[in-house]
Enzyme design. Structure first.
Site, PDB file in Angstrom:
ATOM      1  CB  THR A  45      -0.969  -0.132   1.121  1.00  0.00           C
ATOM      2  OG1 THR A  45      -0.100  -0.065   2.314  1.00  0.00           O
ATOM      3  CG2 THR A  45      -1.891  -1.145   1.196  1.00  0.00           C
ATOM      4  CB  THR A  47       1.374   5.503   3.927  1.00  0.00           C
ATOM      5  OG1 THR A  47       0.696   6.675   3.220  1.00  0.00           O
ATOM      6  CG2 THR A  47       2.219   6.084   4.961  1.00  0.00           C
ATOM      7  CB  CYS A  48       2.858   0.306   4.010  1.00  0.00           C
ATOM      8  SG  CYS A  48       1.220   0.445   5.002  1.00  0.00           S
ATOM      9  CB  SER A  49       5.030   0.454  -0.675  1.00  0.00           C
ATOM     10  OG  SER A  49       4.511  -0.881  -0.597  1.00  0.00           O
TER      11      SER A  49
END
Length: 158
Positions: A45, A47-49
Site C-alpha cells: 500500500t 504509505t507502507c511501501s
C-alpha cells in the site's frame, strides 16, 4: 482496549518469512531480547511501501547497533509479505511477519476495520518497543497519519 506500556506481549503464533515460511510463537520472538515491532495496514500500500517500511530498512543498522531486533508485521499472507520484503530490499535480519487472520493484532487490541477499502480487518499503523516480552514504548498512529511510528521517531524515543 489496546495493549499498554508495562504489559506483556500476548502469546500468538505468526508466520515468519525467511528462506521459506515458518510458524513462530511471539514468546520466542520477544522473550530475552530487545525488539521493535512495527505494523502496517497492508503490504504494497502507498504509505507502507513509500515511507513506513523504507524508514526501518534505512535505519535497520541503527537499531541493530543498539542490540534491538526489528520486526515488520502486516495482516497479509506470508507469500505477500515475502514478495513485499524482496521488492523493498529488506535486509537480512529484519523479520517479516504475517498475521494472516489478524489474531495477533486483535490480541494487542490494535486492529482496525478497513472494509471500506475492501481490505477487511487490518492492523492499525503502530510501532512498539519491548524488552523481554514487556512493552516499554508504544506508538499508535491516528487514522490516516504517519508520524509517531516511523523509525526516526522510534529511535529518538527509546
Amino acid at each position: 482496549m489496546s495493549i499498554e506500556i508495562g504489559q506483556s506481549i500476548p502469546e500468538v503464533t505468526l508466520k515468519r518469512i525467511r528462506d521459506g515460511v515458518e510458524t513462530v510463537d511471539t514468546k520466542a520472538l520477544f522473550d530475552a531480547r530487545k525488539a521493535v515491532l512495527f505494523a502496517v495496514p497492508g503490504a504494497f500500500t502507498p504509505t507502507c511501501s513509500e515511507k513506513h517500511l523504507p524508514s526501518f530498512v534505512n535505519h535497520f543498522d541503527d537499531f541493530r547497533k543498539r542490540g534491538i531486533e526489528v520486526y515488520c508485521l502486516s495482516v497479509n499472507d506470508p507469500f505477500v509479505m515475502q514478495a513485499w520484503g524482496k521488492q523493498q530490499h529488506v535486509p537480512d535480519g529484519m523479520q517479516m511477519l504475517a498475521d494472516g487472520n489478524a489474531d495477533f493484532v486483535k490480541a494487542l487490541g490494535l486492529e482496525m476495520d478497513a472494509s471500506g477499502y475492501g481490505m477487511g480487518v487490518r492492523a492499525k499503523r503502530f510501532a512498539l518497543y519491548a524488552e523481554d516480552g514487556v512493552v516499554r514504548q508504544l506508538f499508535i498512529e491516528a487514522p490516516g497519519e504517519y508520524k509517531v511510528s516511523s523509525a526516526e521517531h522510534v529511535l529518538e524515543s527509546i
